[in-house]
Design an enzyme around this catalytic site. Structure first.
Site: not given
Ligand code: GLP
Length: 241
Positions: A67, A138
């Site tokens: 993304d 998500h």
């Molecule tokens: C973002 C990304 C995701 C990721 C999520 C969790 O929103 N688009 O791909 O899995 O954050 O992030 P973190 O690892 O910082 O908790």
């Protein structure tokens, strides 16, 4: 789903790095799907180290990131493209042309999403896709809601997701874009193998529902229950009791 639990996040990161480097050794033209976020930072550090130590050749590897933010030029501060350059691409010999990325600054975002789907298909599909998970369940930027999009698409980000991405914009919530482009659920589910990693106590509710809950668009990661080759890598803190 295969669940692997590690005492520490560093051990998880090392094990995942070994899995990826082993996969490149076996298949030098591996097509790798990659995530951003805080969780993968230790993984990318381990991947850089192990790649250097084992002399891994990335010259035939191709990558596709999950993304990117809308309205952020490739490589601009805050962009996932800049994150990946910093955390991985600068440290390995992957040719720039082999790096697949969504351009959130494209003039025609729908066309950009179509281009990305075609590029993944032309590469023969994703062999190994690494995922994180948001606190709301998500994956990529496929947000909870009444429905899910199958293909790469433009998506409005929920407040919790924007808050979770503050760090990439100097901690300033106002600077976090309200929209992103993301691989869709079918794009993700078509990957031949998937590894989802989660660390820290804040992820327990999402992980618990992903593993044990009913499959629902209200927690997109539950759809991974339908995939035939998913490994869930957790540190102890992220493991449901
Ligand atoms: C973002 C990304 C995701 C990721 C999520 C969790 O929103 N688009 O791909 O899995 O954050 O992030 P973190 O690892 O910082 O908790």
């Amino acid at each position: 789903m295969i669940i692997q639990t590690f005492e520490y996040d560093t051990a998880l990161a090392g094990a995942l790095a070994t899995r990826v480097i082993d996969a490149i050794d076996r298949q030098p033209n591996l097509v790798l799907g990659l995530p951003t976020g805080r969780t993968p930072l230790l993984f990318y550090a381990a991947l850089r180290d192990e790649s250097r130590a084992r002399g891994t050749d990335w010259s035939r590897v191709r990558t596709f990131n999950l993304d990117e933010f809308v309205g952020v030029a490739p490589g601009a501060p805050g962009s996932y493209r800049a994150y990946m350059q910093r955390e991985l691409f600068d440290a390995v010999n992957i040719p720039p042309a082999a790096v697949g990325f969504l351009d959130g600054s494209a003039a025609d975002l729908d066309a950009e999403c179509g281009r990305y789907e075609r590029a993944i298909a032309t590469a023969g599909g994703i062999d190994l896709l690494i995922l994180g998970i948001g606190t709301n369940g998500h994956i990529g930027f496929n947000e909870p809601g009444p429905g899910l999009q199958p293909h790469t698409h433009r998506v409005g980000l929920l407040p919790a997701t924007r808050a979770g991405n503050r760090a990439w914009f100097g901690g300033d919530l106002d600077r976090v874009p309200g929209e992103a482009l993301s691989m869709g659920m079918a794009t993700i589910m078509h990957a031949r193998a998937i590894v989802l990693m989660a660390t820290g106590a804040g992820k327990v509710p999402a992980v618990e529902r992903m593993l044990r809950g009913p499959i629902t668009t209200e927690l997109p990661a539950t759809f991974l229950q339908l995939h035939r080759d998913v490994t869930v890598m957790l540190d102890r803190a992220a493991s449901p009791r």
